[in-house]
Design an enzyme around this catalytic site. Sequence first.
Site, PDB file in Angstrom:
ATOM      1  N   SER A  12       1.066  -1.261  -0.071  1.00 13.52           N
ATOM      2  CA  SER A  12       0.192  -0.238  -0.238  1.00 13.52           C
ATOM      3  C   SER A  12       1.308   1.640  -0.040  1.00 13.52           C
ATOM      4  O   SER A  12       0.361   2.368  -0.253  1.00 13.52           O
ATOM      5  CB  SER A  12      -1.624  -0.271   1.372  1.00 13.52           C
ATOM      6  OG  SER A  12      -0.134  -0.333   2.380  1.00 13.52           O
ATOM      7  N   ARG A  13       1.971   1.369   0.124  1.00 14.17           N
ATOM      8  CA  ARG A  13       2.915   1.840   0.485  1.00 14.17           C
ATOM      9  C   ARG A  13       4.404   2.064   0.326  1.00 14.17           C
ATOM     10  O   ARG A  13       4.944   1.011   0.215  1.00 14.17           O
ATOM     11  CB  ARG A  13       2.628   2.854   1.382  1.00 14.17           C
ATOM     12  CG  ARG A  13       2.794   2.101   2.828  1.00 14.17           C
ATOM     13  CD  ARG A  13       2.472   2.604   4.358  1.00 14.17           C
ATOM     14  NE  ARG A  13       2.619   1.814   4.998  1.00 14.17           N
ATOM     15  CZ  ARG A  13       2.584   2.575   6.878  1.00 14.17           C
ATOM     16  NH1 ARG A  13       2.385   3.858   7.141  1.00 14.17           N
ATOM     17  NH2 ARG A  13       2.541   1.440   7.225  1.00 14.17           N
ATOM     18  N   GLY A  14       5.317   2.929   0.018  1.00 16.16           N
ATOM     19  CA  GLY A  14       7.025   2.663  -0.069  1.00 16.16           C
ATOM     20  C   GLY A  14       7.356   1.768  -0.809  1.00 16.16           C
ATOM     21  O   GLY A  14       6.756   2.026  -1.908  1.00 16.16           O
ATOM     22  N   VAL A  62      -0.029 -10.470   7.620  1.00 13.60           N
ATOM     23  CA  VAL A  62       0.776 -11.853   7.580  1.00 13.60           C
ATOM     24  C   VAL A  62       1.480 -12.790   8.092  1.00 13.60           C
ATOM     25  O   VAL A  62       2.267 -13.824   8.167  1.00 13.60           O
ATOM     26  CB  VAL A  62       1.669 -11.681   6.105  1.00 13.60           C
ATOM     27  CG1 VAL A  62       0.715 -10.898   4.472  1.00 13.60           C
ATOM     28  CG2 VAL A  62       2.961 -10.259   6.496  1.00 13.60           C
ATOM     29  N   TYR A 150      18.046  -2.638  16.292  1.00 14.07           N
ATOM     30  CA  TYR A 150      17.354  -3.629  15.320  1.00 14.07           C
ATOM     31  C   TYR A 150      16.762  -5.098  15.435  1.00 14.07           C
ATOM     32  O   TYR A 150      17.342  -5.952  15.005  1.00 14.07           O
ATOM     33  CB  TYR A 150      18.680  -3.520  14.193  1.00 14.07           C
ATOM     34  CG  TYR A 150      17.896  -3.175  13.120  1.00 14.07           C
ATOM     35  CD1 TYR A 150      16.534  -2.454  12.489  1.00 14.07           C
ATOM     36  CD2 TYR A 150      17.876  -4.183  11.882  1.00 14.07           C
ATOM     37  CE1 TYR A 150      16.119  -2.735  11.016  1.00 14.07           C
ATOM     38  CE2 TYR A 150      17.048  -4.712  10.521  1.00 14.07           C
ATOM     39  CZ  TYR A 150      16.594  -3.650  10.498  1.00 14.07           C
ATOM     40  OH  TYR A 150      15.808  -3.721   9.335  1.00 14.07           O
ATOM     41  N   LYS A 157      15.444 -10.774   9.709  1.00 11.88           N
ATOM     42  CA  LYS A 157      15.574 -10.617   8.586  1.00 11.88           C
ATOM     43  C   LYS A 157      16.862 -11.752   8.655  1.00 11.88           C
ATOM     44  O   LYS A 157      16.713 -12.278   7.002  1.00 11.88           O
ATOM     45  CB  LYS A 157      16.230 -10.105   8.026  1.00 11.88           C
ATOM     46  CG  LYS A 157      15.378  -8.587   7.775  1.00 11.88           C
ATOM     47  CD  LYS A 157      14.423  -8.736   6.920  1.00 11.88           C
ATOM     48  CE  LYS A 157      13.037  -7.386   7.353  1.00 11.88           C
ATOM     49  NZ  LYS A 157      12.258  -7.571   5.734  1.00 11.88           N
ATOM     50  N   ASP A 187      15.563   6.047   2.513  1.00  8.15           N
ATOM     51  CA  ASP A 187      13.962   7.719   3.092  1.00  8.15           C
ATOM     52  C   ASP A 187      12.763   7.166   1.994  1.00  8.15           C
ATOM     53  O   ASP A 187      12.071   8.304   1.806  1.00  8.15           O
ATOM     54  CB  ASP A 187      14.709   8.774   2.649  1.00  8.15           C
ATOM     55  CG  ASP A 187      14.639   9.849   3.345  1.00  8.15           C
ATOM     56  OD1 ASP A 187      13.587   9.715   4.919  1.00  8.15           O
ATOM     57  OD2 ASP A 187      14.614  10.740   3.019  1.00  8.15           O
ATOM     58  N   THR A 188      12.419   6.029   3.471  1.00  7.01           N
ATOM     59  CA  THR A 188      11.126   6.181   3.828  1.00  7.01           C
ATOM     60  C   THR A 188      10.348   6.076   4.792  1.00  7.01           C
ATOM     61  O   THR A 188      10.997   6.575   5.819  1.00  7.01           O
ATOM     62  CB  THR A 188      10.517   4.283   3.130  1.00  7.01           C
ATOM     63  OG1 THR A 188      11.200   3.694   4.267  1.00  7.01           O
ATOM     64  CG2 THR A 188      11.448   4.311   1.438  1.00  7.01           C
TER      65      THR A 188
END
Length: 249
Positions: A12-14, A62, A150, A157, A187-188
Amino acid sequence: MSNQVALVTGSSRGVGRAIALALAEKGYDIVINYARSKTKALEVASEVEALGRKALVVKANVGDVEKIKAMFIQIEETFGRLDVFVNNAASGVLRPAMELEESHWDWTMNINSKALLFCAQEAAKLMEKVGGGKIVSISSLGSIRYLDNYTTVGVSKAALEALTRYLAVELAPKNIVVNAISGGAIDTDALTHFPNREELLADAREKTPAGRMVEIEDIVKAVLFLVSDDAFMIRGQTIIVDGGRSLLV
């Protein structure tokens, strides 16, 4: 024969949105998956349709296997096939390891790692019907390097990249090609959640050998390559798209 169909989770974005639109431009009908941003998902669907392609919008977390199965039932009922699956949806709790709670761990691992396994299981069933397909996951450099706050995302990941190798071997007999892409800092909107966002951006601007930051389009181009027949002999790999930043210790 029907048009080829691509599912992009978190589209939906990015980065996910950009991948979905690029695949639509290549002629794919698109399954747009979202968890919260219905308005933005519908906007992407309109853009896909403006390109002359069909769009199916599916709300599904998901990290929930039952929601995954329901999503794939909708895909099969609507299109009857799937040719490309881009595992892009991601989330995570950004805290130091010593401050993490079990719920933070489970949430992040479910969406970032478990989702690939159970989406791939369902995707493979539909891909078999058309003689094969392509699966590409979006990873990040935190899978192989330490990044502040992180821990949950980086570990999830790393699991995603390991699973990519296993799926690549096990799905090869079904003519399904599986790979991943690990991107540098972009840069999102997602980066706004990082406490050290400005530090990350400054590092990327100043220390990337390529001379600039990674942009969304760089990831999109890598996805388009990996879902093309030109990448047929690339299997189970995580392609790093970071302008060389990770080469500098």
